[in-house]
Design an enzyme around this catalytic site. Structure first.
Site, PDB file in Angstrom:
ATOM      1  N   TYR A  54       0.700  -1.256   0.036  1.00 27.70           N
ATOM      2  CA  TYR A  54      -0.147   0.007   0.094  1.00 27.70           C
ATOM      3  C   TYR A  54       0.880   1.333  -0.109  1.00 27.70           C
ATOM      4  O   TYR A  54       0.290   2.335  -0.621  1.00 27.70           O
ATOM      5  CB  TYR A  54      -1.069   0.037   1.144  1.00 27.70           C
ATOM      6  CG  TYR A  54      -2.340  -0.938   0.905  1.00 27.70           C
ATOM      7  CD1 TYR A  54      -3.148  -0.391   0.093  1.00 27.70           C
ATOM      8  CD2 TYR A  54      -2.316  -1.983   1.218  1.00 27.70           C
ATOM      9  CE1 TYR A  54      -4.380  -1.215  -0.451  1.00 27.70           C
ATOM     10  CE2 TYR A  54      -3.309  -2.756   0.991  1.00 27.70           C
ATOM     11  CZ  TYR A  54      -4.406  -2.670   0.372  1.00 27.70           C
ATOM     12  OH  TYR A  54      -5.358  -3.412  -0.259  1.00 27.70           O
ATOM     13  N   ARG A  57       1.368   1.838  -3.614  1.00 26.53           N
ATOM     14  CA  ARG A  57       0.263   2.305  -4.436  1.00 26.53           C
ATOM     15  C   ARG A  57      -0.059   3.523  -3.903  1.00 26.53           C
ATOM     16  O   ARG A  57      -0.403   4.684  -4.750  1.00 26.53           O
ATOM     17  CB  ARG A  57      -1.072   1.498  -4.133  1.00 26.53           C
ATOM     18  CG  ARG A  57      -0.802   0.021  -4.337  1.00 26.53           C
ATOM     19  CD  ARG A  57      -2.043  -1.013  -4.611  1.00 26.53           C
ATOM     20  NE  ARG A  57      -2.856  -0.170  -5.409  1.00 26.53           N
ATOM     21  CZ  ARG A  57      -4.287  -0.592  -5.621  1.00 26.53           C
ATOM     22  NH1 ARG A  57      -4.733  -1.144  -4.373  1.00 26.53           N
ATOM     23  NH2 ARG A  57      -4.826   0.106  -6.450  1.00 26.53           N
ATOM     24  N   GLN A  87     -15.630   3.420  -6.237  1.00 27.70           N
ATOM     25  CA  GLN A  87     -15.007   2.194  -5.877  1.00 27.70           C
ATOM     26  C   GLN A  87     -13.532   2.530  -5.601  1.00 27.70           C
ATOM     27  O   GLN A  87     -12.832   1.371  -5.143  1.00 27.70           O
ATOM     28  CB  GLN A  87     -15.333   1.074  -6.663  1.00 27.70           C
ATOM     29  CG  GLN A  87     -16.924   0.671  -6.865  1.00 27.70           C
ATOM     30  CD  GLN A  87     -17.048  -0.313  -7.942  1.00 27.70           C
ATOM     31  OE1 GLN A  87     -16.769  -1.440  -7.617  1.00 27.70           O
ATOM     32  NE2 GLN A  87     -17.180   0.189  -9.113  1.00 27.70           N
ATOM     33  N   ASN A  88     -12.840   3.478  -6.108  1.00 27.53           N
ATOM     34  CA  ASN A  88     -11.693   3.753  -6.000  1.00 27.53           C
ATOM     35  C   ASN A  88     -11.118   4.241  -4.663  1.00 27.53           C
ATOM     36  O   ASN A  88     -11.900   5.183  -4.039  1.00 27.53           O
ATOM     37  CB  ASN A  88     -11.267   4.880  -7.161  1.00 27.53           C
ATOM     38  CG  ASN A  88     -11.593   4.367  -8.441  1.00 27.53           C
ATOM     39  OD1 ASN A  88     -11.635   3.087  -8.717  1.00 27.53           O
ATOM     40  ND2 ASN A  88     -12.009   5.234  -9.506  1.00 27.53           N
ATOM     41  N   ASP A  90      -8.284   6.227  -4.611  1.00 31.38           N
ATOM     42  CA  ASP A  90      -7.541   7.358  -4.695  1.00 31.38           C
ATOM     43  C   ASP A  90      -8.308   8.770  -4.184  1.00 31.38           C
ATOM     44  O   ASP A  90      -9.563   8.339  -4.261  1.00 31.38           O
ATOM     45  CB  ASP A  90      -7.017   7.510  -5.949  1.00 31.38           C
ATOM     46  CG  ASP A  90      -7.860   7.242  -7.057  1.00 31.38           C
ATOM     47  OD1 ASP A  90      -8.764   8.347  -7.092  1.00 31.38           O
ATOM     48  OD2 ASP A  90      -8.256   6.388  -7.974  1.00 31.38           O
ATOM     49  N   HIS A 105     -14.767   2.011  -1.053  1.00 31.91           N
ATOM     50  CA  HIS A 105     -13.692   0.983  -0.661  1.00 31.91           C
ATOM     51  C   HIS A 105     -12.636   1.527   0.213  1.00 31.91           C
ATOM     52  O   HIS A 105     -11.691   1.068   0.307  1.00 31.91           O
ATOM     53  CB  HIS A 105     -13.314   0.242  -1.741  1.00 31.91           C
ATOM     54  CG  HIS A 105     -14.402  -0.704  -2.611  1.00 31.91           C
ATOM     55  ND1 HIS A 105     -14.069  -0.929  -3.705  1.00 31.91           N
ATOM     56  CD2 HIS A 105     -15.314  -1.254  -1.957  1.00 31.91           C
ATOM     57  CE1 HIS A 105     -15.208  -1.741  -4.052  1.00 31.91           C
ATOM     58  NE2 HIS A 105     -15.871  -1.930  -3.126  1.00 31.91           N
ATOM     59  N   GLY A 171     -16.247   3.502 -15.946  1.00 34.10           N
ATOM     60  CA  GLY A 171     -14.815   2.993 -15.365  1.00 34.10           C
ATOM     61  C   GLY A 171     -14.889   1.726 -14.391  1.00 34.10           C
ATOM     62  O   GLY A 171     -14.074   1.269 -13.853  1.00 34.10           O
ATOM     63  N   THR A 172     -16.084   1.235 -14.578  1.00 32.73           N
ATOM     64  CA  THR A 172     -16.453  -0.015 -13.883  1.00 32.73           C
ATOM     65  C   THR A 172     -16.973  -1.211 -14.770  1.00 32.73           C
ATOM     66  O   THR A 172     -17.665  -1.065 -15.527  1.00 32.73           O
ATOM     67  CB  THR A 172     -17.311   0.151 -12.560  1.00 32.73           C
ATOM     68  OG1 THR A 172     -17.770  -0.883 -11.845  1.00 32.73           O
ATOM     69  CG2 THR A 172     -18.698   0.926 -13.084  1.00 32.73           C
ATOM     70  N   SER A 173     -16.763  -2.508 -14.280  1.00 28.65           N
ATOM     71  CA  SER A 173     -17.154  -3.729 -14.901  1.00 28.65           C
ATOM     72  C   SER A 173     -18.157  -4.156 -14.475  1.00 28.65           C
ATOM     73  O   SER A 173     -19.175  -5.057 -14.927  1.00 28.65           O
ATOM     74  CB  SER A 173     -16.166  -4.893 -14.704  1.00 28.65           C
ATOM     75  OG  SER A 173     -16.029  -4.992 -13.644  1.00 28.65           O
TER      76      SER A 173
END
Length: 230
Positions: A54, A57, A87-88, A90, A105, A171-173
């Site tokens: 982390y 990252r 969901q990011n 950052d 998250h 930007g999400t599946s």
């Protein structure tokens, strides 16, 4: 009263700022399975390894810059009541200027107590090391949701989705649950767009617009500001 706009963003938005996704890693980081560095079990087994993952990252996030999609989303606040659910982990939405961001998250730029999840602090770019403790004396861990942990702020997120009159999903599946199921709460009458570089079947009444976030999101935003449909 301004119309309510909901942005639901995933890793694909940040990837265009150069941040690697778990998919980019192919499930591995430095030959370790991602689950080994992003789970409570991994933390219990090897906290030094988890902190190193982390820290790496976090440094990448700090050096990354918001892209045109982030900036376009922030610009919407001049004309609409905007909430970003991401969901990011950052902080690129915030750095682009978005003022209402829900991190399902967690946030990599923050740390939290390993015994009290409500005890958090801003890291201000610092690495986390073994021996860094909170005021209760427990080891600090990244303030992120690991595999197997409960997704945060779901009830608040559900309310924002249900009240939105316009939605951009980008930007999400839509394969990571329970977050992906939030869109089921959207009103049938809301104007909804799904933006992806991959061919996808648009869920829950979304209209599919294929292309990169940095190309398509500014287009939608410009259309909305001009009072027309994309």
């Amino acid at each position: 009263m301004k119309e309510k706009v909901l942005i639901f963003s995933g890793a694909g938005v940040s990837a265009e700022s150069g941040l690697r996704t778990f998919r980019d890693m192919g499930g591995l980081w430095n030959e370790y399975a991602v689950e080994e560095v992003a789970s409570p079990e991994g933390w219990a087994k090897n906290p030094e390894l988890v902190l190193r993952f982390y820290n790496e990252r976090r440094r990448a996030v700090i050096s990354a810059q918001p892209n045109e999609a982030h900036r376009a989303i922030a610009r919407l606040e001049e004309f609409f009541d905007v909430v970003v659910i991401t969901q990011n982990i950052d902080d690129l939405h915030e750095r682009a200027g978005s003022s209402k961001v829900i991190h399902l998250h967690g946030e990599i730029v923050r740390a939290r107590s390993s015994v009290d999840p409500n005890l958090t602090c801003q890291l201000d770019g610092a690495d986390l090391e073994i021996g860094d403790t909170c005021e209760k004396g427990s080891q600090l861990r990244p303030d992120v949701v690991w595999f197997g942990e409960e997704v945060r702020l779901m009830r608040a997120a559900e309310k924002y989705v249900a009240n939105a009159e316009r939605i951009i999903t980008v930007g999400t599946s839509l394969t990571v649950h329970p977050a992906a199921g939030l869109l089921k709460k959207a009103k049938f009458s809301s104007e909804k767009y799904l933006v992806s570089v991959d061919e996808m079947h648009p869920p829950y009444g979304h209209r599919f617009l294929r292309g990169s976030a940095t190309m398509v999101v500014p287009h939608i935003v410009n259309c909305w500001i001009a009072g027309r449909k994309p």
